[in-house]
Design a protein around this motif. Structure first.
Motif: not given
Length: 216
Positions: A148-153
């Motif tokens: 999802k958007t906002g997820t940290m990579i």
């Protein structure tokens, strides 16, 4: 006296043939499941004992990438330490942890994520990685379909860790190569196939932090 015995043998033969057919059918139906298990095992073997290489060449033509095959999955198990491993990608929210390998060789993609350009660098420009879609939520780039958007990579070269925040998700046709265009700001692009392999799922992120790498 011979006829009942012949009929018994025929019935037994039909039973055996039926069981064999069922077993073969089951193997075909579960083939993708077994491939995902082997791919997950391969990835863990490389990340748990990660050894970085200094590759001098690689394959970067996305058109040459073939579907995940048993040959690649099994052959690569004999050369884990020879793979052009240059880092690792981790996305804790979707339980993704894979080695990053230099180039799009089919054996590379049977283990982890492959870099899409020879000169790209973590933390600079558009850092683009491709990986195989699988039906498993834990194998290769299969988990990307739950991001999802906002997820940290997080990507690391074992010297620094580069933290990106997911900003956009997009499904595009294979002809949309502009998603690989260089960017002024530090970004990341993750690419995998959609469920039916007719389009590409694109995950875009922006760099938010760079920190020294800390081994677990």
């Amino acid at each position: 006296m011979g006829k009942p015995r012949d009929e018994t043998m025929i019935r037994r033969s039909r039973y055996v043939i039926g069981i064999v057919c069922l077993l073969i059918g089951s193997l075909f139906l579960t083939e993708s499941w077994w491939k995902d298990r082997v791919a997950t095992s391969n990835s863990k073997r490389v990340t748990e004992a990660i050894q970085l290489q200094q590759p001098d060449r690689g394959e970067f033509d996305f058109e040459t990438v073939e579907p995940l095959s048993w040959d690649d999955l099994l052959n690569v198990r004999n050369r884990f330490h020879d793979l052009p491993t240059i880092g690792m990608i981790t996305i804790p929210d979707i339980d993704l942890e894979l080695p990053i390998l230099y180039g799009l060789d089919n054996e590379n993609l049977a283990v982890g994520a492959g870099t899409m350009r020879a000169s790209q660098q973590m933390g600079r420009g558009n850092y683009a990685l491709a990986g195989h879609y699988t039906q498993s939520p834990t194998a290769l780039f299969g988990p990307l379909h739950t991001i999802k958007t906002g997820t940290m990579i997080y990507v690391t070269d074992l010297t620094n860790t580069y933290q990106y925040r997911t900003e956009a998700l997009e499904t595009v046709p294979p002809t949309r190569i502009d998603v690989l265009d260089e960017t002024t700001d530090a970004t990341i692009t993750l690419i995998t196939c959609t469920f039916d392999a007719t389009e590409r799922l694109i995950v875009k992120g922006e760099l938010v932090q760079t920190t020294p790498y800390i081994s677990n």
